[in-house]
Motif scaffolding. Structure first.
Motif, PDB file in Angstrom:
ATOM      1  N   ILE A 152      93.943-113.207 111.176  1.00 48.10           N
ATOM      2  CA  ILE A 152      94.516-114.469 111.646  1.00 48.10           C
ATOM      3  C   ILE A 152      95.153-115.233 110.485  1.00 48.10           C
ATOM      4  O   ILE A 152      96.251-115.799 110.611  1.00 48.10           O
ATOM      5  CB  ILE A 152      93.435-115.315 112.332  1.00 48.10           C
ATOM      6  N   ILE A 153      94.486-115.240 109.323  1.00 52.25           N
ATOM      7  CA  ILE A 153      95.048-115.923 108.151  1.00 52.25           C
ATOM      8  C   ILE A 153      96.343-115.247 107.715  1.00 52.25           C
ATOM      9  O   ILE A 153      97.323-115.918 107.355  1.00 52.25           O
ATOM     10  CB  ILE A 153      94.026-115.939 107.008  1.00 52.25           C
ATOM     11  N   ALA A 154      96.382-113.908 107.773  1.00 60.00           N
ATOM     12  CA  ALA A 154      97.605-113.190 107.411  1.00 60.00           C
ATOM     13  C   ALA A 154      98.734-113.537 108.368  1.00 60.00           C
ATOM     14  O   ALA A 154      99.890-113.708 107.950  1.00 60.00           O
ATOM     15  CB  ALA A 154      97.347-111.684 107.416  1.00 60.00           C
ATOM     16  N   GLY A 155      98.423-113.635 109.673  1.00 60.08           N
ATOM     17  CA  GLY A 155      99.451-114.014 110.638  1.00 60.08           C
ATOM     18  C   GLY A 155      99.968-115.421 110.406  1.00 60.08           C
ATOM     19  O   GLY A 155     101.186-115.670 110.476  1.00 60.08           O
ATOM     20  N   LEU A 156      99.059-116.361 110.120  1.00 57.22           N
ATOM     21  CA  LEU A 156      99.473-117.732 109.827  1.00 57.22           C
ATOM     22  C   LEU A 156     100.335-117.778 108.574  1.00 57.22           C
ATOM     23  O   LEU A 156     101.364-118.465 108.538  1.00 57.22           O
ATOM     24  CB  LEU A 156      98.225-118.609 109.638  1.00 57.22           C
ATOM     25  N   ASN A 157      99.945-117.004 107.554  1.00 50.89           N
ATOM     26  CA  ASN A 157     100.722-116.982 106.316  1.00 50.89           C
ATOM     27  C   ASN A 157     102.115-116.400 106.556  1.00 50.89           C
ATOM     28  O   ASN A 157     103.108-116.923 106.037  1.00 50.89           O
ATOM     29  CB  ASN A 157      99.984-116.155 105.266  1.00 50.89           C
ATOM     30  N   GLY A 158     102.191-115.332 107.365  1.00 51.81           N
ATOM     31  CA  GLY A 158     103.496-114.764 107.666  1.00 51.81           C
ATOM     32  C   GLY A 158     104.399-115.743 108.392  1.00 51.81           C
ATOM     33  O   GLY A 158     105.609-115.804 108.127  1.00 51.81           O
ATOM     34  N   LEU A 159     103.831-116.534 109.306  1.00 53.94           N
ATOM     35  CA  LEU A 159     104.608-117.543 110.019  1.00 53.94           C
ATOM     36  C   LEU A 159     105.142-118.596 109.056  1.00 53.94           C
ATOM     37  O   LEU A 159     106.317-118.990 109.130  1.00 53.94           O
ATOM     38  CB  LEU A 159     103.730-118.194 111.090  1.00 53.94           C
ATOM     39  N   LEU A 160     104.293-119.043 108.143  1.00 50.71           N
ATOM     40  CA  LEU A 160     104.720-120.051 107.162  1.00 50.71           C
ATOM     41  C   LEU A 160     105.814-119.513 106.251  1.00 50.71           C
ATOM     42  O   LEU A 160     106.766-120.224 105.909  1.00 50.71           O
ATOM     43  CB  LEU A 160     103.513-120.510 106.330  1.00 50.71           C
ATOM     44  N   VAL A 161     105.691-118.240 105.848  1.00 50.20           N
ATOM     45  CA  VAL A 161     106.712-117.639 104.989  1.00 50.20           C
ATOM     46  C   VAL A 161     108.042-117.548 105.720  1.00 50.20           C
ATOM     47  O   VAL A 161     109.106-117.870 105.166  1.00 50.20           O
ATOM     48  CB  VAL A 161     106.240-116.246 104.509  1.00 50.20           C
ATOM     49  N   ASN A 162     108.006-117.118 106.984  1.00 49.44           N
ATOM     50  CA  ASN A 162     109.250-116.980 107.755  1.00 49.44           C
ATOM     51  C   ASN A 162     109.932-118.330 107.976  1.00 49.44           C
ATOM     52  O   ASN A 162     111.165-118.412 108.038  1.00 49.44           O
ATOM     53  CB  ASN A 162     108.957-116.317 109.107  1.00 49.44           C
ATOM     54  N   LEU A 163     109.115-119.373 108.118  1.00 54.25           N
ATOM     55  CA  LEU A 163     109.670-120.715 108.343  1.00 54.25           C
ATOM     56  C   LEU A 163     109.970-121.451 107.040  1.00 54.25           C
ATOM     57  O   LEU A 163     110.467-122.578 107.069  1.00 54.25           O
ATOM     58  CB  LEU A 163     108.686-121.549 109.184  1.00 54.25           C
TER      59      LEU A 163
END
Length: 502
Positions: A152-163
Motif C-alpha cells: 500500500i505504501i508503494a502504491g501511495l508513493n507511486g501515485l505521488l511520484v506520478n502527480l
C-alpha cells in the motif's frame, strides 16, 4: 462497548466453545482466520461458535479455522492468547458464551452439509503432496501483513511520484516500502527453518547470504552472482538444506560441543551450497516463472484468465492453491506485482453474484436469505468462506454457476493483460474490494483500477445471471423456496386465530 472490550468479549466467547484452554495446542492467525491447533476436535461446539456475532464461519482443515475477517482477527488473537494463558495459570477463567438456541432449520441443514463437505475435503487433502504444499504455505502466510503494508505504501508513493507531489517525501516512502522486499529472503529463511523443525535464526542467517552485496564477487559457472539472485525460492531451498544439515549434526555431535559445532557446520555447509548451486538454480527458476507468466497472459490472456478464474475455487477445495503462494511472491519480488492475483480474485466476484441470485430466487426461504445477507458484505471484501460453505457449495449447482462468473471475470482481466495492460497486485492475501489499494500495473493506477473494477462487475453479473437462470432445477426450487413452518412459539393462540377470522 469499546473496540478493546469488544475484541476481548469475542475471544472470551470463543474459548469455551473450542474446549477451553487445555484443549488449545497452538494459536495463530492469517489475514481473516483465527487458526487453532486443538487436542480434541470433538470438543468444539460448531453451531454455537458459528452463532457468535463476530464469527463469519468455521473452516476445518489441519487446524480449526474461525473466520473473523481482516483487521478483527489481528485484534482478537492476542486477546485469545492472553485468555488461554490466564486460564492455564489459574489467574482467570473465561465465562461461557450464552446459549443462543438453534438457528433456522434450513440454514442449519446447509451448514451441516457445508461441514460434511469440509470434512470430506480435509480427508482428500491429507496426501503427502498436499501436506507439503500446506507447509510451504505456512512459510509465506506470516509474511502477508508486511507485504500488504509495504504494498500500500508503494502504491501511495507511486501515485505521488506520478502527480509530482511531495518530491521531498517520496524517497523516504520508497525506502519504507522497499526495505522489507529487499530482505524478504531472510524472513523466508527464518520461517522455513521454523516450519521444518530447525533453528529459525540459522535459517535466516543462511538465507541472508542471498541478499548480501558481496556475493557479486563470487563466480559460478563462469558468471558472477548478483545480490538477490534466486530470491525467495533460493532462500527456501537454502534454509531447508540448513535444517537437514542441522538435524544431521544434532544426531552426531556430542552435547558438549553442540553449541559450537552445529551452528558453524550448518551455516558453512548450507551457505557454500547456496552460493555454488542453489542461487544459480533458483535464479533460473525465478526467471522462468516470470517469463512464463508474461507469455501466458500476453499470448492467451483471455483463455488463461477464463481457466484461472473459473478453476480457482475448485483448486482451493483440493488444497492445490497453496502452490501459487511462492509463485505470487516470486512475481512480486521480480516485477513488483503479481498479475495472477487480480484474475484469481474474480472467483470471489462470481460467488457474490451467485449469492445475490440465490437471495432473489429463494424469495420465501427467510432462513437462507438471512444467511446470504450476513455473508454478502464480507464477500464483497474478499472473505468468501461464509458464502462458499454456507450457501453455494451445499446447494451444489450455484457453486458451479458461481465458478462461471469467476471464469468470465478472469477472462475479462486476462484479455486486457493480453492487450498490453498489466493488472497486478503488490501483495497477496486480500481480494474483492480490499484489493483496490494494492493494485499496480504498467499503465498507471487509473487504468489498472478501472480494469479490475470492470472485471469485478463482469464476475458479479455473470455469476448472478448464470445462477439465476441455471442454478436451480424445479425440484430444487420446490425443496428450498418454501417458507419454514412457524414454531410453536410463533403460532397464534386459538383465541387469536378466532379473532383473525372476524
Amino acid at each position: 462497548m469499546s473496540d478493546e472490550n469488544k475484541h476481548h468479549a469475542t475471544a472470551a466467547a470463543i474459548l469455551p466453545l473450542v474446549g477451553g484452554a487445555e484443549n488449545v495446542a497452538s494459536v495463530a492467525h492469517c489475514m481473516t482466520r483465527l487458526r487453532l491447533g486443538l487436542r480434541d476436535r470433538s470438543l468444539v461446539r460448531d453451531e454455537q461458535l458459528k452463532a457468535l456475532p463476530a464469527v463469519m464461519g468455521v473452516v476445518e482443515d489441519d487446524t480449526c479455522q474461525i473466520v473473523l475477517g481482516p483487521g478483527t482477527v489481528a485484534r482478537v488473537t492476542p486477546e485469545f492468547e492472553a485468555l488461554v494463558e490466564a486460564e492455564r495459570t489459574g489467574a482467570a477463567t473465561a465465562s461461557p458464551a450464552p446459549d443462543r438456541g438453534d438457528g433456522p432449520v434450513t440454514a442449519e441443514a446447509l451448514a451441516a452439509q457445508g461441514a460434511a463437505l469440509r470434512a470430506q475435503r480435509k480427508a482428500r487433502n491429507a496426501t503427502p503432496f498436499k501436506l507439503f504444499l500446506r507447509r510451504i504455505a505456512n512459510i509465506f502466510v506470516p509474511l502477508i501483513p508486511a507485504l500488504i503494508g509495504c504494498g500500500i505504501i508503494a502504491g501511495l508513493n507511486g501515485l505521488l511520484v506520478n502527480l509530482h507531489w511531495l518530491p521531498g517525501v517520496t524517497p523516504a516512502l520508497a525506502a519504507v516500502a522497499s526495505g522489507f522486499m529487499a530482505l524478504i529472503a531472510v524472513f523466508v529463511g527464518h520461517n522455513t527453518a521454523k516450519e521444518f523443525g530447525g533453528t529459525p535464526v540459522l535459517g535466516g542467517a543462511i538465507a541472508s547470504i542471498i541478499v548480501y552485496a558481496g556475493v557479486a564477487d563470487v563466480e559460478v559457472f563462469g558468471r558472477h552472482l548478483s545480490p538477490g539472485q534466486g530470491g525467495v525460492l533460493g532462500a527456501l531451498g537454502a534454509a531447508w538444506l540448513g535444517v537437514c544439515v542441522e538435524k544431521w549434526c544434532r544426531r552426531r555431535v556430542p552435547e558438549a560441543l553442540d553449541v559450537l559445532v552445529t551452528p558453524t557446520v550448518t551455516v558453512l555447509v548450507a551457505g557454500l551450497a547456496t552460493l555454488f548451486g542453489l542461487m544459480f538454480l533458483a535464479g533460473e527458476v525465478s526467471t522462468r516463472i516470470g517469463d512464463g507468466a508474461d507469455r501466458l497472459l500476453s499470448h492467451g490472456g483471455a483463455g488463461a484468465g477464463f481457466l484461472l478464474g473459473g478453476l480457482f475455487l475448485p483448486l482451493v477445495m483440493l488444497g492445490l492453491h497453496q502452490a501459487l503462494i511462492p509463485i505470487h511472491t516470486t512475481l512480486i519480488e521480480g516485477a513488483g506485482f503479481t498479475v495472477l492475483l487480480p484474475i484469481l480474485a474474480m472467483a470471489g466476484a462470481g460467488q457474490v453474484g451467485a449469492a445475490i441470485a440465490v437471495y432473489c430466487r429463494l424469495r420465501h426461504n427467510t432462513s437462507i436469505r438471512t444467511t446470504v445477507k450476513s455473508a454478502l458484505w464480507p464477500g464483497f471484501l474478499g472473505v468468501g468462506e461464509p458464502l462458499i460453505y454456507g450457501v453455494s457449495l451445499p446447494l451444489g449447482r450455484p457453486f458451479v454457476t458461481a465458478c462461471t462468473g469467476g471464469a468470465f471475470g478472469g477472462a475479462f482481466v486476462g484479455l486486457f493483460n493480453q492487450l498490453g495492460t498489466d493488472v497486478g497486485s503488490t501483495a497477496i492475501g486480500p481480494s474483492g474490494w480490499a484489493l483496490f489499494p494494492l493494485l499496480d500495473g504498467n499503465h498507471g493506477p487509473g487504468r489498472t483500477v478501472a480494469v479490475y473494477a470492470a472485471g469485478l462487475v463482469v464476475g458479479y453479473v455473470t455469476g448472478f445471471l448464470a445462477t439465476y437462470c441455471f442454478g436451480f432445477t424445479k425440484a430444487m426450487l420446490t425443496e428450498f423456496d418454501t417458507a419454514p413452518a412457524p414454531s410453536a412459539e410463533d403460532r397464534p393462540a386459538p383465541a387469536e386465530r378466532a379473532a383473525e377470522k372476524i
